[in-house]
Design a protein around this motif. Sequence first.
Motif, PDB file in Angstrom:
ATOM      1  N   THR A 194     -77.233  60.481  26.187  1.00 33.80           N
ATOM      2  CA  THR A 194     -75.276  60.935  26.043  1.00 33.80           C
ATOM      3  C   THR A 194     -76.104  61.949  24.865  1.00 33.80           C
ATOM      4  OG1 THR A 194     -74.348  59.033  25.930  1.00 33.80           O
ATOM      5  CG2 THR A 194     -73.474  60.869  24.774  1.00 33.80           C
ATOM      6  N   THR A 245     -73.489  65.523  22.709  1.00 34.47           N
ATOM      7  CA  THR A 245     -72.592  65.987  23.096  1.00 34.47           C
ATOM      8  C   THR A 245     -72.089  67.751  22.950  1.00 34.47           C
ATOM      9  OG1 THR A 245     -71.797  64.370  20.898  1.00 34.47           O
ATOM     10  CG2 THR A 245     -71.111  65.771  21.015  1.00 34.47           C
ATOM     11  N   PRO A 296     -68.443  63.804  24.889  1.00 30.33           N
ATOM     12  CA  PRO A 296     -70.114  63.739  25.145  1.00 30.33           C
ATOM     13  C   PRO A 296     -69.960  63.782  26.670  1.00 30.33           C
ATOM     14  CG  PRO A 296     -68.530  61.571  24.306  1.00 30.33           C
ATOM     15  CD  PRO A 296     -67.972  63.278  23.690  1.00 30.33           C
ATOM     16  N   ALA A 297     -71.776  63.752  27.420  1.00 29.21           N
ATOM     17  CA  ALA A 297     -71.666  63.382  28.531  1.00 29.21           C
ATOM     18  C   ALA A 297     -72.917  62.463  28.984  1.00 29.21           C
ATOM     19  CB  ALA A 297     -71.803  65.021  29.543  1.00 29.21           C
ATOM     20  N   GLN A 298     -73.213  61.709  29.640  1.00 31.17           N
ATOM     21  CA  GLN A 298     -74.330  61.670  30.202  1.00 31.17           C
ATOM     22  C   GLN A 298     -75.593  62.054  31.012  1.00 31.17           C
ATOM     23  OE1 GLN A 298     -75.389  58.330  28.215  1.00 31.17           O
ATOM     24  NE2 GLN A 298     -77.819  58.065  29.959  1.00 31.17           N
TER      25      GLN A 298
END
Length: 263
Positions: free
Chosen positions: A82, A84, A89-91
């Motif tokens: 993950t 930021t 947030p993004a995987q």
Amino acid sequence: MLAVTAVLAGCGATHDAASPAPLVTGPAPVDFPVTAKPRPIVLLGSRVEVVDGYRSGEEKLGASESGFEFVGTPPATPEPATVTLPDGPAQLAFVPAADALQAVGAPPRGKGQQNAPVRLVSAEFGTAEFTTDRGRWPLPAWRFTTEAGSVVATPALSPDLFWRLGEVQPAVTANATGDGTDLTVSMPAPPEPCPGDEPARNEPVVSESETSVTVTVRTIGKVGDCPRTLALKLDPYPVRLAKPLGNRLLVDAQGGVVAVTTR
């Protein structure tokens, strides 16, 4: 007020104080993918960040002329994690160190160039701050150490996560702070008045679309045809948008992307 540069010149036009100077409309709206998840990263600075400055002028010249050559042991690539980003947030998956370095590219060595590529002896996965349209932002990065001990970093993310990577024109005479609908944008100050004239003033002009916001200034008042030192100065202008800036790009009159730092 911030002075940027100065050139001796004369003005070539006179505007009547009773009417505003012609409006600079700026570029057409930018087709930015505001609905993309995650929001594409807009990199305004170099893809190579010098984290710990070059140890010599020769090393700096070698990097600019001939790029880098990795001679160390390739490290393992971390598993997706993950990250930021400015919109949350993004995987994300990470690219191998060799791919990240290859993506930077090396300038071709031309005739007369005497400097060899800078040799990179080690690489480690970490973070580094890069200049984006949302200010300085920490991103996952491969941090490379040179033979002389300098440290340079490049993003460890796929180029697909960036918007027009390597093609974005940053604004050179504007920057902004704020959030939501209220921004403070630094843009050119009005020209100095000619002797005997009342000072002119600049006012901000905003043009909004669904994908971008263009900010410019127009001059109101008399701008006489007298020689003057055109010191490019920036003044802060309060700007209120019709709706929050959100994921939209902020651009200047020349189409350059303006960095917006949240207060």
